[in-house]
Design a protein around this motif. Sequence first.
Motif, PDB file in Angstrom:
ATOM      1  N   GLY A  34       0.776  -1.216   0.158  1.00  0.00           N
ATOM      2  CA  GLY A  34      -0.076   0.093  -0.040  1.00  0.00           C
ATOM      3  C   GLY A  34       0.876   1.295  -0.039  1.00  0.00           C
ATOM      4  O   GLY A  34       0.169   2.417   0.486  1.00  0.00           O
ATOM      5  N   MET A  35       1.981   1.172  -0.534  1.00  0.00           N
ATOM      6  CA  MET A  35       2.974   2.233  -0.600  1.00  0.00           C
ATOM      7  C   MET A  35       3.227   2.817  -1.758  1.00  0.00           C
ATOM      8  O   MET A  35       3.258   1.962  -2.696  1.00  0.00           O
ATOM      9  N   GLY A  36       3.582   3.892  -2.086  1.00  0.00           N
ATOM     10  CA  GLY A  36       4.323   4.454  -3.411  1.00  0.00           C
ATOM     11  C   GLY A  36       6.003   3.932  -3.482  1.00  0.00           C
ATOM     12  O   GLY A  36       6.152   3.831  -2.402  1.00  0.00           O
ATOM     13  N   LEU A  37       6.356   3.986  -4.546  1.00  0.00           N
ATOM     14  CA  LEU A  37       7.851   3.917  -4.883  1.00  0.00           C
ATOM     15  C   LEU A  37       8.350   5.061  -5.472  1.00  0.00           C
ATOM     16  O   LEU A  37       7.767   5.314  -6.812  1.00  0.00           O
ATOM     17  N   GLU A  38       9.506   5.819  -5.131  1.00  0.00           N
ATOM     18  CA  GLU A  38      10.056   6.762  -6.220  1.00  0.00           C
ATOM     19  C   GLU A  38      11.647   6.314  -6.197  1.00  0.00           C
ATOM     20  O   GLU A  38      11.986   6.002  -5.004  1.00  0.00           O
ATOM     21  N   VAL A  39      11.889   6.199  -7.226  1.00  0.00           N
ATOM     22  CA  VAL A  39      13.343   5.783  -7.477  1.00  0.00           C
ATOM     23  C   VAL A  39      14.129   6.703  -8.208  1.00  0.00           C
ATOM     24  O   VAL A  39      13.916   7.475  -9.187  1.00  0.00           O
ATOM     25  N   MET A  40      15.476   6.947  -7.655  1.00  0.00           N
ATOM     26  CA  MET A  40      16.555   7.834  -8.461  1.00  0.00           C
ATOM     27  C   MET A  40      17.843   7.788  -7.780  1.00  0.00           C
ATOM     28  O   MET A  40      18.044   6.585  -6.796  1.00  0.00           O
ATOM     29  N   ASP A  41      18.839   8.188  -8.466  1.00  0.00           N
ATOM     30  CA  ASP A  41      20.169   7.848  -7.905  1.00  0.00           C
ATOM     31  C   ASP A  41      20.147   8.314  -6.368  1.00  0.00           C
ATOM     32  O   ASP A  41      19.417   9.041  -5.955  1.00  0.00           O
ATOM     33  N   SER A  42      21.118   7.898  -5.563  1.00  0.00           N
ATOM     34  CA  SER A  42      21.096   8.043  -4.222  1.00  0.00           C
ATOM     35  C   SER A  42      21.220   9.670  -3.861  1.00  0.00           C
ATOM     36  O   SER A  42      20.943  10.182  -2.968  1.00  0.00           O
ATOM     37  N   ARG A  43      22.126  10.361  -4.578  1.00  0.00           N
ATOM     38  CA  ARG A  43      22.424  11.604  -4.133  1.00  0.00           C
ATOM     39  C   ARG A  43      21.222  12.691  -4.531  1.00  0.00           C
ATOM     40  O   ARG A  43      20.778  13.429  -3.710  1.00  0.00           O
TER      41      ARG A  43
END
Length: 126
Positions: free
Chosen positions: A93-102
């Motif tokens: 039930g959560m969203g997911l946002e992905v990007m490089d760690s910086r």
Amino acid sequence: MVELRKDVDFVGPVITGFTSSGFKIGDQRFNQGLLISPEQALGWAVSHLDRLDLAEILSSLNLSPAPEFLLLGSGPSMLQPPAAFRREVEAAGMGLEVMDSRAAARTWGVLRAEERWIVGAFLPLA
């Protein structure tokens, strides 16, 4: 080391800079991955997207109520996590946002300044 400015006050840990391989929160250095919530920051030994474990992330951070979404820093470059992990996050039930760690570390501060109830899992920078 890169320092980030903190222009907005809010409760909880804020990432204030980067080390050669990790992150800085105030005077504390995390020279590996980082798990972070509005309440705490923990070192995280996971170094590859194939080893992601949502249950471990959530139990380590022990956040109640459950977070709105997981901000995932995929390391030095932007890479998508395995499809099974994305499905697991969605099923929770959560969203997911992905990007490089910086980028994820910088975004953490913006989202927390908006008082978003989120968690972050950032793979090491090196």
